[in-house]
Write a protein that holds these residues in place. Structure first.
Motif, PDB file in Angstrom:
ATOM      1  N   SER A  82      -9.924   0.061   3.947  1.00 13.34           N
ATOM      2  CA  SER A  82     -10.260  -1.052   2.856  1.00 13.34           C
ATOM      3  C   SER A  82      -9.904  -2.217   3.124  1.00 13.34           C
ATOM      4  O   SER A  82     -10.070  -3.254   2.310  1.00 13.34           O
ATOM      5  N   THR A  99      -9.672  -6.129   4.226  1.00 11.36           N
ATOM      6  CA  THR A  99     -10.570  -7.038   4.416  1.00 11.36           C
ATOM      7  C   THR A  99     -10.074  -8.330   4.619  1.00 11.36           C
ATOM      8  O   THR A  99      -8.776  -8.672   4.544  1.00 11.36           O
ATOM      9  N   HIS A 108       0.759  -1.127  -0.011  1.00 11.64           N
ATOM     10  CA  HIS A 108       0.085  -0.030   0.018  1.00 11.64           C
ATOM     11  C   HIS A 108       0.842   1.222  -0.244  1.00 11.64           C
ATOM     12  O   HIS A 108       0.475   2.143  -0.509  1.00 11.64           O
ATOM     13  N   GLN A 150      -8.368  -9.913   1.763  1.00  9.21           N
ATOM     14  CA  GLN A 150      -7.147  -9.383   1.340  1.00  9.21           C
ATOM     15  C   GLN A 150      -5.726  -9.895   2.270  1.00  9.21           C
ATOM     16  O   GLN A 150      -4.867 -10.127   1.831  1.00  9.21           O
ATOM     17  N   ALA A 184      -6.690   5.505   4.202  1.00  6.13           N
ATOM     18  CA  ALA A 184      -7.441   4.662   3.117  1.00  6.13           C
ATOM     19  C   ALA A 184      -7.068   3.169   3.269  1.00  6.13           C
ATOM     20  O   ALA A 184      -8.181   2.161   3.120  1.00  6.13           O
TER      21      ALA A 184
END
Length: 259
Positions: free
Chosen positions: A185, A187, A172, A190, A181
């Motif tokens: 985001s 999860t 990221h 992920q 962010a």
């Protein structure tokens, strides 16, 4: 029907064949995780002066176990061979023997059938020679399409989750995203993609030998909805009939996936 304990008698073979017929139309787990336990106790009970005898017998049994899995249609097997705790706590001579045995096993498995070998764990914590053998086995088999064999060596479930999160953060950051962010985001899917088993199905069935009933930091994230099966036999004494009974038991369970 009783079965002979040595695994070679005619009644035993008849029973094995009956179990196989029962499983012909039964659902087979895609991914089986195996926690082989009891190698040291096995060696002690037989009067050996070194745990290495038990670990070597356990490694030989794991080769058999993989053949059993392959023969019934299992696609992925994860073997718990050496934990991070083992690296810190085992007697130095026992650890040295175990590292040698694991290296021999990885090398042998990389030449078996059409099996693909993958190392799971922190390679930088391992002795360089063992890390090299595991990396070579992985490279040698990377294009194979048969049974996928995960070797958990220098492995810890909590550490795996930490490594996955670190990987996500690094990726990221490389993409120029903010922490806000990322937090918004993130999860479970992920995280799963960044585990050592990313891209593989989670284990449907986790088997542990020696009668112990604990997870011991193995596949903590992936086993959230796994079925568990505990075998009383010590690792080197595991029989094919024990394995087939585990598969038969799995086939009868109503999997609820947490519901």
């Amino acid at each position: 029907m009783s079965a002979s304990s040595d695994g070679r008698g005619p009644l035993y073979r008849l029973y094995i064949n009956r179990l196989r017929r029962q499983l012909e139309s039964a659902p087979v787990p895609r991914h089986v995780a195996m926690m082989i336990d009891g190698n040291r106790r096995w060696a002690r009970q037989l009067g050996y002066d070194s745990a290495a005898h038990g670990h070597r017998a356990g490694a030989a049994k794991m080769r058999e176990f993989l053949e059993w899995c392959d023969d019934v249609g299992v696609r992925v097997v994860s073997l718990y061979l050496l934990s991070n705790d083992n690296l810190r706590k085992r007697d130095s001579q026992e650890l040295s023997d175990l590292i040698e045995i694991i290296a021999e096993l990885a090398e042998e498995l990389s030449h078996e059938r059409d099996w693909r070998v993958q190392h799971m764990g922190r390679a930088h914590l391992l002795p360089p020679d063992l890390a090299r053998v595991l990396a070579d086995a992985e490279t040698r088999t990377k294009d194979r399409t048969g049974l996928h064999v995960n070797l958990a060596v220098g492995y810890g479930g909590r550490g795996e989750i930490v490594d996955a999160v670190r990987s996500i953060i690094a990726q990221h950051d490389q993409d120029g995203g903010s922490l806000e962010a990322l937090a918004a985001s993130l999860t479970p899917e992920q995280i799963g993609e960044h585990l050592y088993t990313g891209g593989q199905p989670d284990p449907d069935l986790v088997i542990r030998t020696s009668g112990e009933q604990r997870l011991s930091d193995f596949l903590l994230w992936q086993s959230a909805h796994s079925e568990f099966y505990f075998v009383e036999a010590l690792g080197p004494d595991l029989r094919e009939v024990d394995f087939l009974r585990a598969i038969r038991d799995y086939a009868t369970r109503d999997r609820r996936y947490g519901s």
